[in-house]
Scaffold this active site. Structure first.
Site, PDB file in Angstrom:
ATOM      1  N   ALA A   1      31.791 -85.422  35.965  1.00 60.89           N
ATOM      2  CA  ALA A   1      31.762 -86.850  35.598  1.00 60.89           C
ATOM      3  C   ALA A   1      32.088 -86.985  34.115  1.00 60.89           C
ATOM      4  O   ALA A   1      32.817 -87.890  33.691  1.00 60.89           O
ATOM      5  CB  ALA A   1      30.393 -87.448  35.912  1.00 60.89           C
ATOM      6  N   GLY A   2      31.573 -86.051  33.302  1.00 56.16           N
ATOM      7  CA  GLY A   2      31.864 -86.062  31.861  1.00 56.16           C
ATOM      8  C   GLY A   2      33.339 -85.802  31.581  1.00 56.16           C
ATOM      9  O   GLY A   2      33.895 -86.312  30.600  1.00 56.16           O
TER      10      GLY A   2
END
Ligand code: RIB
Length: 326
Positions: free
Chosen positions: A259-260
């Site tokens: 997600a990062g």
């Protein structure tokens, strides 16, 4: 409000890792010393550098990747997967008699994970490898960096980009405590809360403490800062000292892996398209949320249509005024 993007796609160069993720899903993550029966095992293309390259390509950028693969079966599979995304791979070299990077990832039903990375060929990426791709970096709009390759290589890339006025974005993951001060002399640093805590020594428990850490990161050399706060959104602080909280997008979390990476790729692209840090941070929050709602690193990277769809839903619930990105 509709924010339109320029006709020419942004040029993005990523210097970073390429891994095969070996992902075990289980109801919960094991405690130290515990043996658990898992539900499934999958081989999924990953690596922070490669994920950001795929993320940027799916959002519409022209992407080149600089990295290293081993001379094993994983290397062949990973190169093929990146090629399918249309990523330029001239800067991805082969390291003989070396394995490709591998990440052993446990993911529990809540979507949280734990990751152990064996760098393999990623650990052999040198400043000379970066230098050989100097022209690609000089011609790019944005350089995306993370910390799964040797730090001297990251520093060489930062220096090259700065000499050529290329926007530098550092996702300082995995987290490190001792780092040379030049590492943070980038245009944007985008840590998560634990990485920001390690870099600054400020424990992040609230939006206010995150904003304090953002200010400290600027004192340490970063021009602008965005700190991601998981399902609490993010905070930003720009070069003029404007700062604030970015609301999270509501999704069902399935797997937070990468997600990062989706966040960093989207942030870079939106900034290259002329967005403010706040606007780019909002776009990046949506991209990160879409990635967290899907299984796997590279398969979970959203397209621009995916990000727009989430922003549109948020607009429906929070009333007019939310931007969407054509
Ligand atoms: O950021 C997620 C990535 O971290 C995974 O794909 C894994 O390869 C590790 O590098």
């Amino acid at each position: 409000m509709t924010i339109s993007v320029p006709q020419t796609p942004p040029g993005v160069v990523v210097v970073g890792s390429i891994n095969m993720d070996l992902v075990v899903r289980s109801t919960r993550l094991p405690a130290p010393g515990e043996t658990l029966i898992g539900d499934s095992l999958s081989e999924i293309p990953g690596g922070k550098g490669a994920n950001q390259a795929v993320g940027a390509a799916r959002l519409g950028a022209d992407v080149s990747l600089i990295g290293r693969l081993g001379d094993d079966g994983f290397g062949d599979t990973l190169r093929r997967a990146l090629g399918v995304e249309g990523i330029q791979l001239d800067g991805v070299e082969l390291t003989r008699e070396c394995c490709s990077g591998v990440a052993i990832i446990g993911v529990e039903d809540s979507g949280q994970n734990c990751i152990t990375v064996v760098p393999g060929a990623n650990g052999r990426l040198t400043p000379d490898d970066v230098q050989r791709q100097a022209l690609a970096i000089a011609q790019a709009d944005v350089l995306l960096l993370q910390l799964e390759v040797p730090i001297q290589t990251v520093l060489a890339a930062i220096e090259l980009a700065k000499t050529n006025d290329v926007l530098t974005i550092l996702d300082p993951a995995p987290a490190i405590r001792d780092y040379p001060p030049e590492l943070l002399s980038v245009d944007v640093v985008c840590p998560n809360e634990s990485e920001a805590a390690l870099l600054t020594g400020i424990e992040i428990t609230t939006t206010e403490s995150a904003l304090r850490a953002a200010e400290k990161l600027q004192q340490l050399g970063a021009r602008q800062v965005v700190i991601t706060l998981g399902d609490k959104g993010a905070v930003f602080r720009d070069a003029s000292g404007n700062s604030g909280h970015l609301e999270p997008f509501s999704v069902t979390t399935v797997d937070t892996t990468a997600a990062g990476d989706a966040f960093a790729a989207a942030l870079g692209i939106r900034l290259a398209e002329g967005g403010s840090l706040q606007d780019a941070g909002r776009f990046a929050c949506a991209a990160g949320a879409v990635a967290a709602s899907r299984k796997g690193a590279q398969p979970g990277m959203p397209s621009r249509a995916d990000v727009n769809a989430l922003v549109r839903v948020a607009r429906t619930f929070s009333g007019p005024g939310e931007p969407f990105y054509s």
